[in-house]
Design an enzyme around this catalytic site. Structure first.
Site, PDB file in Angstrom:
ATOM      1  N   GLU A 198      -1.445  -3.270  -6.047  1.00 42.03           N
ATOM      2  CA  GLU A 198      -2.486  -2.257  -6.244  1.00 42.03           C
ATOM      3  C   GLU A 198      -2.207  -1.388  -7.469  1.00 42.03           C
ATOM      4  OE1 GLU A 198      -2.607   0.225  -2.724  1.00 42.03           O
ATOM      5  OE2 GLU A 198      -0.486  -0.173  -2.348  1.00 42.03           O
ATOM      6  N   HIS A 216     -19.374  10.840   4.381  1.00 38.97           N
ATOM      7  CA  HIS A 216     -18.930  10.352   5.691  1.00 38.97           C
ATOM      8  C   HIS A 216     -20.112   9.832   6.500  1.00 38.97           C
ATOM      9  CE1 HIS A 216     -14.814  11.607   5.294  1.00 38.97           C
ATOM     10  NE2 HIS A 216     -15.154  12.843   5.016  1.00 38.97           N
ATOM     11  N   CYS A 218      -7.250  -7.344   0.258  1.00 43.19           N
ATOM     12  CA  CYS A 218      -7.581  -6.521   1.426  1.00 43.19           C
ATOM     13  C   CYS A 218      -8.388  -5.281   1.048  1.00 43.19           C
ATOM     14  CB  CYS A 218      -6.323  -6.117   2.189  1.00 43.19           C
ATOM     15  SG  CYS A 218      -5.169  -5.102   1.238  1.00 43.19           S
ATOM     16  N   ASP A 269      -7.335   0.735  -5.199  1.00 46.68           N
ATOM     17  CA  ASP A 269      -6.393   1.412  -6.090  1.00 46.68           C
ATOM     18  C   ASP A 269      -6.175   0.630  -7.379  1.00 46.68           C
ATOM     19  OD1 ASP A 269      -5.720   3.914  -5.095  1.00 46.68           O
ATOM     20  OD2 ASP A 269      -4.280   3.103  -3.665  1.00 46.68           O
TER      21      ASP A 269
END
Length: 559
Positions: free
Chosen positions: A430, A188, A501, A454
């Site tokens: 995906e 993160h 995307c 994905d």
């Protein structure tokens, strides 16, 4: 001069004094208590303060960085008030009559070990989160104030590792970059650093020594090198590199308002991925041409219960209104896999990435799905809307979703509620199944948008959350690229447009390939718009046939 090597996770060159971030030690005393109710209330008070702090952190992160990063602190809020977590602490306080600090400390160890022992890589990472949350509560209980940079000048911050909450609380005006002994490129903190534009290097190990404190260092987030007490030649070379980067950023600013087309006039749309209505500002500041992916699931992740039709309508209306006629594609709720929500009460699955998620949930909870679609179509009266269904594998799924769209439109018309008749309906490609069936699926929708994260995961059978897979997880693999070409061919043969995307959309090494195979739109984070536009404008399509031929026949560069 001393050179130490790590892994660059956020690009940029900076020079300045090295400053070691130090945490105040929280000394945990263990003792028994007589008034267990008072001790429980003491914990509850610290817990409430921690949750308030995390709410402020989420707001600060959302304003400065973005919705996805803010989600981390909202997850920490939920963890701080998790019932199982609370019950463990309550048992230790009330049944064992131990003080709150000991109860929190012991519970932290239990839960961290539980997460760390799980097979799922995403759940493993939650071990660090529960430690971070527990440390925050312990600091409050012990009266310890964490954070801050005790320096009058900007510094390069060094640490063994930095928790996300520590990173976001630091005064950014005093940070030139940060370097850590541990950590990974997918942590993160690394993601926050990249989003905030702070050069960062991780994995320096024992080479990062506290004796370097106060000495001048140059950090190169691109190659992962740290130069301690750099010699003159190194300083001159690195400062030239830094000046080039600054110059490049200024040049990119000049691209605002210009078209995203190649030298020979081949145009492609450059859209943005966002997670909240507030992110529209970032789209506009970075000159995005539209929104290619609005992740509507963040409305659900940020709520303690199902968002109402009215709440969703207001959010979608704001996005469409603020985009001033530019297209905004809103993805229907994509919950499941690595995005879990307690109130959805999803069954526990051994492999959630392949289980009940995204459109599968919507099609098995039609009332829930209908509420979202009503909000979307109502909002369509205020702008140029596209609706996109995620995780499609079959034609029947699309037809069922479209039937419900028609039902919703008829109901709104009967109720006298305005909506647009020009809403484009699309799906995400995906899964390999959707790619292979794209010739049939293209007859059902107005556009495709390829979710390459994905698609790569499912095509290569590689968990995208698993950092240990290394080169096995290769988004440039010819199987992935050939599927994308197949999708583009089938889309255009049926008169619809196709975009990307996923993260690959911002991969400048593949921009030429994407244009060659026929991608019409690339949707990226707002900060990636101008670099992508620059790359597009530097290209010509004269080698289009050679690129396609190489993709189909020349596997040597890939395997």
């Amino acid at each position: 001069m001393i050179t130490i090597q790590g892994k660059g996770v956020s690009t940029g060159v900076e020079v300045g004094p090295l400053y070691f971030y130090r945490r105040q030690k929280t000394e945990i005393k263990t003792y028994t208590v007589e008034d267990v109710e008072a001790e429980w209330l003491r914990f509850k008070g610290a817990q409430a303060i921690a949750i308030q702090q995390l709410e402020k952190l989420a707001e600060k992160t959302r304003a400065e960085v973005g919705e996805e990063e803010a989600l981390l602190f909202e997850t920490h809020q939920m963890m701080a008030e998790d019932l199982d977590y609370e019950e463990s602490i309550e048992f230790i306080i009330k049944e064992e009559k131990m003080n709150a600090e000991e109860a929190v400390s012991r519970t932290s160890v239990i839960f961290a070990e539980m997460f760390a022992s799980m097979d799922d890589s995403y759940m493993k990472e939650r071990a660090a989160d529960v430690k971070d949350v527990s440390q925050r509560i312990l600091s409050i209980l012990c009266g310890v104030v964490q954070g801050g940079i005790d320096s009058d000048v900007p510094v390069v911050v060094a640490a063994d590792d930095l928790a996300p909450s520590e990173t976001i609380q630091l005064d950014k005006s005093k940070i030139l970059g940060f370097i850590t002994a541990y950590g990974s490129g997918s942590s993160h903190t690394a993601i926050l650093a990249r989003t905030m534009g702070i050069p960062a290097i991780v994995g320096l190990g024992d080479s990062l020594k506290e004796e370097y404190e106060g000495r001048e260092v140059i950090v190169d987030g691109g190659n992962g090198a740290v130069y301690v007490d750099p010699d003159e030649d190194t300083s001159v070379h690195m400062m030239k590199k830094r000046e080039e980067q600054i110059k490049q950023r200024k040049l990119l600013e000049e691209l605002k308002g210009k078209t995203s087309e190649t030298k020979d006039g081949h145009a492609v749309k450059v859209y943005c991925n966002i997670g909240s209505p507030e992110d529209v500002h970032a789209v506009q500041v970075n000159d995005g041409e539209g929104i290619g992916l609005f992740r509507s699931e963040f409305l659900y992740l940020n709520s303690s219960t199902y968002p109402t039709e009215e709440e969703q309508f207001e959010a979608y209306k704001k996005v469409l209104s603020d985009m001033n006629g530019q297209r905004a594609i809103i993805r229907t709720c994509d919950i499941g896999a690595d995005k879990q929500i307690d109130y959805f009460e999803l069954p526990k699955e051994e492999n959630p990435a392949m289980g009940l998620r995204a459109l599968r949930i919507s099609l098995t909870r039609m009332d829930f799905f209908k509420t979202q679609l009503r909000a979307l179509f109502r909002a369509s009266a205020y702008g140029k809307l596209g609706i996109m269904f995620p995780m499609v594998t079959s034609v029947w799924e699309v037809r069922d979703a479209k039937r419900l769209c028609e039902t919703v439109k008829k109901e709104l018309e009967a109720e006298g509620i305005p909506y647009s008749e020009n809403v484009q309906i699309g799906i995400m490609i995906e899964t390999p199944a959707a790619a292979v069936m794209s010739d049939r699926l293209a007859k059902e929708v107005d556009f495709f948008s390829c979710g390459t994260n994905d698609l790569t995961q499912y095509t290569l059978a590689c968990d995208r959350q698993n950092n240990d897979l290394g080169r096995f997880y290769n988004p440039h693999h010819p199987a992935v690229l050939r599927l994308l070409k197949m999708v583009c061919d089938n889309a255009h043969a049926n008169g619809i447009w196709v975009g990307i995307c996923g993260e690959l959309a911002a991969d400048l090494e593949l921009t030429e390939t994407f244009l060659a195979i026929g991608v019409d739109e690339l949707s990226v984070s707002p900060r990636a718009v101008l670099p992508l536009r620059s790359q597009i404008r530097s290209l010509t399509m004269e080698n289009k046939e050679k690129i396609v031929e190489s993709l189909l026949n020349d596997f040597a560069p890939y395997i």
